[in-house]
Design an enzyme around this catalytic site. Structure first.
Site, PDB file in Angstrom:
ATOM      1  N   MET A   1     -11.734   3.247  -3.285  1.00  0.00           N
ATOM      2  CA  MET A   1     -12.105   4.177  -4.364  1.00  0.00           C
ATOM      3  C   MET A   1     -13.432   4.877  -4.085  1.00  0.00           C
ATOM      4  O   MET A   1     -14.199   5.133  -5.018  1.00  0.00           O
ATOM      5  CB  MET A   1     -12.214   3.423  -5.717  1.00  0.00           C
ATOM      6  CG  MET A   1     -10.948   2.695  -6.110  1.00  0.00           C
ATOM      7  SD  MET A   1     -11.185   1.612  -7.537  1.00  0.00           S
ATOM      8  CE  MET A   1     -11.898   0.143  -6.793  1.00  0.00           C
TER       9      MET A   1
ATOM     10  N   LYS B   1      -0.573   7.827 -15.469  1.00  0.00           N
ATOM     11  CA  LYS B   1      -1.202   8.862 -16.286  1.00  0.00           C
ATOM     12  C   LYS B   1      -0.328   9.215 -17.481  1.00  0.00           C
ATOM     13  O   LYS B   1       0.881   9.329 -17.365  1.00  0.00           O
ATOM     14  CB  LYS B   1      -1.416  10.119 -15.442  1.00  0.00           C
ATOM     15  CG  LYS B   1      -2.660  10.041 -14.612  1.00  0.00           C
ATOM     16  CD  LYS B   1      -2.873  11.319 -13.840  1.00  0.00           C
ATOM     17  CE  LYS B   1      -4.018  11.134 -12.872  1.00  0.00           C
ATOM     18  NZ  LYS B   1      -4.107  12.199 -11.891  1.00  0.00           N
TER      19      LYS B   1
ATOM     20  N   THR C   1      -2.943  -5.597   0.986  1.00  0.00           N
ATOM     21  CA  THR C   1      -3.948  -4.731   0.378  1.00  0.00           C
ATOM     22  C   THR C   1      -4.277  -3.515   1.263  1.00  0.00           C
ATOM     23  O   THR C   1      -4.211  -3.595   2.493  1.00  0.00           O
ATOM     24  CB  THR C   1      -5.215  -5.545   0.038  1.00  0.00           C
ATOM     25  OG1 THR C   1      -6.079  -4.718  -0.732  1.00  0.00           O
ATOM     26  CG2 THR C   1      -5.953  -6.015   1.284  1.00  0.00           C
ATOM     27  N   ALA C   2      -4.616  -2.414   0.611  1.00  0.00           N
ATOM     28  CA  ALA C   2      -4.854  -1.159   1.333  1.00  0.00           C
ATOM     29  C   ALA C   2      -5.988  -1.273   2.354  1.00  0.00           C
ATOM     30  O   ALA C   2      -5.944  -0.652   3.415  1.00  0.00           O
ATOM     31  CB  ALA C   2      -5.154  -0.035   0.337  1.00  0.00           C
TER      32      ALA C   2
ATOM     33  N   GLY D   1      -0.158  -1.616  -7.030  1.00  0.00           N
ATOM     34  CA  GLY D   1      -0.376  -1.173  -5.653  1.00  0.00           C
ATOM     35  C   GLY D   1      -1.168  -2.219  -4.887  1.00  0.00           C
ATOM     36  O   GLY D   1      -2.029  -2.903  -5.449  1.00  0.00           O
ATOM     37  N   GLY D   2      -0.868  -2.380  -3.604  1.00  0.00           N
ATOM     38  CA  GLY D   2      -1.633  -3.297  -2.759  1.00  0.00           C
ATOM     39  C   GLY D   2      -1.501  -4.727  -3.233  1.00  0.00           C
ATOM     40  O   GLY D   2      -0.410  -5.230  -3.454  1.00  0.00           O
ATOM     41  N   ASP D   3      -2.650  -5.389  -3.419  1.00  0.00           N
ATOM     42  CA  ASP D   3      -2.682  -6.762  -3.923  1.00  0.00           C
ATOM     43  C   ASP D   3      -3.185  -6.734  -5.367  1.00  0.00           C
ATOM     44  O   ASP D   3      -4.128  -5.998  -5.672  1.00  0.00           O
ATOM     45  CB  ASP D   3      -3.633  -7.605  -3.060  1.00  0.00           C
ATOM     46  CG  ASP D   3      -3.724  -9.018  -3.569  1.00  0.00           C
ATOM     47  OD1 ASP D   3      -2.935  -9.853  -3.097  1.00  0.00           O
ATOM     48  OD2 ASP D   3      -4.562  -9.289  -4.458  1.00  0.00           O
TER      49      ASP D   3
ATOM     50  N   ASP E   1       2.836   1.633 -12.033  1.00  0.00           N
ATOM     51  CA  ASP E   1       1.959   2.803 -12.127  1.00  0.00           C
ATOM     52  C   ASP E   1       2.045   3.630 -10.847  1.00  0.00           C
ATOM     53  O   ASP E   1       2.897   3.374  -9.999  1.00  0.00           O
ATOM     54  CB  ASP E   1       0.517   2.393 -12.441  1.00  0.00           C
ATOM     55  CG  ASP E   1       0.013   1.326 -11.490  1.00  0.00           C
ATOM     56  OD1 ASP E   1       0.277   1.465 -10.277  1.00  0.00           O
ATOM     57  OD2 ASP E   1      -0.628   0.361 -11.948  1.00  0.00           O
TER      58      ASP E   1
ATOM     59  N   PRO F   1       0.775  -1.227   0.000  1.00  0.00           N
ATOM     60  CA  PRO F   1       0.000   0.000   0.000  1.00  0.00           C
ATOM     61  C   PRO F   1       0.818   1.296   0.000  1.00  0.00           C
ATOM     62  O   PRO F   1       0.251   2.365  -0.099  1.00  0.00           O
ATOM     63  CB  PRO F   1      -0.792  -0.105   1.307  1.00  0.00           C
ATOM     64  CG  PRO F   1       0.101  -0.901   2.195  1.00  0.00           C
ATOM     65  CD  PRO F   1       0.855  -1.856   1.321  1.00  0.00           C
TER      66      PRO F   1
ATOM     67  N   GLY G   1      -2.603   5.776   3.274  1.00  0.00           N
ATOM     68  CA  GLY G   1      -2.264   4.948   4.424  1.00  0.00           C
ATOM     69  C   GLY G   1      -0.893   4.301   4.304  1.00  0.00           C
ATOM     70  O   GLY G   1      -0.452   3.967   3.202  1.00  0.00           O
TER      71      GLY G   1
HETATM   72  N1  SAH Z   1      -5.010  -3.294  -5.527  1.00  0.00           N
HETATM   73  C1  SAH Z   1      -5.080  -2.230  -4.561  1.00  0.00           C
HETATM   74  C2  SAH Z   1      -6.327  -1.385  -4.703  1.00  0.00           C
HETATM   75  C3  SAH Z   1      -6.390  -0.606  -5.978  1.00  0.00           C
HETATM   76  S1  SAH Z   1      -7.864   0.328  -6.120  1.00  0.00           S
HETATM   77  C4  SAH Z   1      -4.967  -2.829  -3.157  1.00  0.00           C
HETATM   78  O1  SAH Z   1      -5.055  -4.032  -2.999  1.00  0.00           O
HETATM   79  O2  SAH Z   1      -4.779  -2.066  -2.215  1.00  0.00           O
HETATM   80  C5  SAH Z   1      -7.296   1.904  -5.636  1.00  0.00           C
HETATM   81  C6  SAH Z   1      -7.860   2.255  -4.298  1.00  0.00           C
HETATM   82  O3  SAH Z   1      -7.134   1.592  -3.289  1.00  0.00           O
HETATM   83  C7  SAH Z   1      -7.764   3.712  -3.947  1.00  0.00           C
HETATM   84  O4  SAH Z   1      -8.819   4.451  -4.519  1.00  0.00           O
HETATM   85  C8  SAH Z   1      -7.890   3.645  -2.443  1.00  0.00           C
HETATM   86  O5  SAH Z   1      -9.219   3.446  -2.050  1.00  0.00           O
HETATM   87  C9  SAH Z   1      -7.132   2.380  -2.136  1.00  0.00           C
HETATM   88  N2  SAH Z   1      -5.742   2.656  -1.769  1.00  0.00           N
HETATM   89  C10 SAH Z   1      -4.637   2.276  -2.419  1.00  0.00           C
HETATM   90  N3  SAH Z   1      -3.538   2.652  -1.738  1.00  0.00           N
HETATM   91  C11 SAH Z   1      -3.974   3.289  -0.622  1.00  0.00           C
HETATM   92  C12 SAH Z   1      -3.338   3.885   0.493  1.00  0.00           C
HETATM   93  N4  SAH Z   1      -2.030   3.923   0.595  1.00  0.00           N
HETATM   94  N5  SAH Z   1      -4.115   4.416   1.459  1.00  0.00           N
HETATM   95  C13 SAH Z   1      -5.448   4.378   1.376  1.00  0.00           C
HETATM   96  N6  SAH Z   1      -6.091   3.835   0.344  1.00  0.00           N
HETATM   97  C14 SAH Z   1      -5.380   3.283  -0.636  1.00  0.00           C
END
Ligand code: SAH
Length: 514
Positions: free
Chosen positions: A175, A58, A121-122, A91-93, A36, A13, A204
């Site tokens: 989101m 972007k 994941t976030a 990002g995240g998972d 990205d 995240p 976060g």
């Molecule tokens: N695959 C990612 C999610 C992608 S969708 C995962 O597993 O985390 C993108 C959304 O993830 C953002 O709109 C937000 O809601 C959340 N997100 C991603 N990084 C974040 C962070 N550092 N802090 C808070 N929300 C985050």
């Protein structure tokens, strides 16, 4: 490893420590890295130096690279030139609202092998860093991850709001910031109590993390008033209350502070990681790049003639490292020092000597050249003593000059040169907009180069108002001479001393005079 293969890697995240070991391993062998904006750019330093980096964030101000285009890039890169190893950082998972499934399907259809490396994941990590356990015995036994991207007012919803509202204890929306008023209205409409606590956690796990709390009834207004922006996780449920006691990350002593580190990239890590550990946002602006001297000849000659010196004086860890590089290149080893005594200025320099098997005979209490001289006098150094000083090409002459005045024969050999670093435009922008709290200086040359790097930029004037934290009196004098404001000076002229001084200055941690 040979391609074609694509690793769909969850990069976590934001906090670079939250990438998995497997993820880093795949990243480090990749020929091509596709990334990205949600994946922390810091990871790119873990890629191979010759890896091709492809940014699919972007395109321009608002235009995005489409998912089809990304899928096509993955297939093309993996199959290029007989097959490549592609690391796709997400990002995240990758499979949690990350469209990783679509990328995997495209690879499957193109016959390109792939592997998935799950990530943190976030929806789990952002609440955790905000001090909110998403499940908790006695409070909730269930949690749902829901997209907040869908317009909650649309007629046919993919989300079963009527069930969601009351069926699960904790709901994490991804989101959802743009649709926050609609989301809260829907949950209330289908029976969730308006008093249910809600937390919004933005960016976060990063030093920019921001948390806003309220209830289903008032959070949308609060968010609008605070102009609370994406990316953020919306956490709905009674577990949010636990944050009152468990908010560990945002209560770190330097949380919310932004500090510039001006050391060379090679040296910055110790200072940077300590500051990050304490919760600060660190912007690296290497004012100095360390490069090889024009010629190794003088150093190599000194290495060959080490037996002829009475003392070897190291003035920096860098000097030690580079000198020993040449000892090795000249096919010699620590035994070449057998006849010479070794002095090291500062504990870090001494520690580096120890790494190479040399225990310094003398480490002055005071880590400046003047301090060293006093100690030398006590050790009877004088007429006829042969001294070798391997150090930066450009350094103060106090030490060699004074030793010569006392009758020593001194050879200064340049083991490195320092050149002006290149400033990241994003850091200049942050200084110009006034969103930096302090700048750290670890030597006079970092001060001089820092100011040089800002010359002619919108940040030049602003820099003089910055709170400067200096490692010692010589550095402070240089800073003042150049019109900077020295906010604090380290009592002990070391990196830990500098960190301690910052903590003291901001009233966080032990007294700086300890
Ligand atoms: N695959 C990612 C999610 C992608 S969708 C995962 O597993 O985390 C993108 C959304 O993830 C953002 O709109 C937000 O809601 C959340 N997100 C991603 N990084 C974040 C962070 N550092 N802090 C808070 N929300 C985050």
């Amino acid at each position: 490893m040979v391609g074609p293969i694509v690793y769909l890697i969850g990069a976590g995240p934001g906090d670079p420590g939250l990438m998995t070991v497997r993820g880093l391993e795949c990243l480090s062998i990749a020929d091509v890295v596709v990334y990205d904006y949600l994946a922390n750019p810091r990871f790119l330093t873990s890629a191979r130096q010759d890896a091709e980096l492809v940014y699919v964030g972007k395109k321009g101000f608002s235009e995005h690279v489409t998912q089809d285009e990304i899928n096509a890039v993955l297939v093309a890169k993996a199959t290029e030139g007989g097959g490549k190893v592609v690391a796709r950082l997400k990002g995240g998972d990758p499979f949690v609202f990350g469209r990783g499934g679509e990328e995997a399907l495209a690879l499957h259809e193109a016959g390109v092998p792939f592997e998935v490396v799950p990530g943190v994941t976030a929806g789990v990590a952002a609440p955790a860093y905000a001090g909110i356990p998403i499940t908790h015995r006695g409070i909730t036994a269930d949690v749902a991850f829901v997209t907040g991207n869908e317009d909650p007012t649309k007629e046919m919803s993919d989300i079963a709001w009527e069930h969601l509202a009351n069926a699960v204890g904790t709901i994490c929306f991804y989101m959802g910031i743009k649709n926050l008023p609609g989301i809260t209205a829907r949950l209330i409409e289908f029976g969730r109590s308006p008093a249910t606590p809600v937390a919004l956690v933005r960016w976060g796990t990063t030093p920019r993390q921001q948390t806003l709390t309220g209830t289903l009834a008032d959070i949308a207004d609060k968010a609008a008033a605070a102009d609370f922006q994406a990316p953020a996780i919306i956490v709905v449920g009674d577990v949010v209350h636990l944050r009152d006691k468990l908010s560990w990350f945002e209560s770190k002593p330097l949380f919310g502070r932004t500090v510039i580190v001006t050391r060379s990239r090679a040296q910055a890590s110790v200072l940077s990681s300590r500051l990050i550990d304490l919760g600060a946002e660190v912007l690296e602006m290497p004012a100095i790049e360390i490069v090889d001297p024009d010629s190794w000849e003088p150093v190599d000659a000194a290495v060959a003639a080490l037996e002829t010196y009475d003392w070897v004086v190291f003035t920096s860890a860098n000097g030690v490292e580079r000198f020993f590089g040449r000892v090795e290149a000249c096919e010699r080893d620590a035994r070449a020092f057998a006849g010479a005594k070794v002095a090291a200025i500062g504990p870090a320099t001494a520690a580096r000597c120890m790494d190479f098997g040399i225990r310094p005979d003398y480490v002055p209490d005071e880590y400046v050249a003047e301090g060293l001289l006093e100690g030398f006098e006590e050790r009877g150094l004088g007429d006829g003593t042969r001294v070798l000083i391997p150090r930066a090409l450009e350094a103060r002459e106090v030490l060699p000059d004074t030793l010569r005045e006392r009758g020593c024969t001194v050879d200064v050999v340049p083991t490195y040169r320092t050149v002006l670093g290149a400033a990241e435009p994003s850091v200049i922008e942050r200084i110009a907009e006034g969103s930096v709290d302090a700048v750290t200086f670890t030597s006079s040359s970092t001060v001089k180069n820092f100011m040089k790097m800002l010359e002619g930029t919108p940040a030049a004037e602003r820099a003089r108002e910055l709170f400067a934290a200096s490692i010692g009196p010589v550095t402070s004098d240089t800073a003042r001479d150049l019109g900077l404001t020295v906010g604090v000076e380290a009592q002990e002229h070391t990196i830990p001393g500098l960190v301690q001084a910052l903590l003291g200055a901001w009233g966080a941690g032990e007294d700086a005079t300890d």
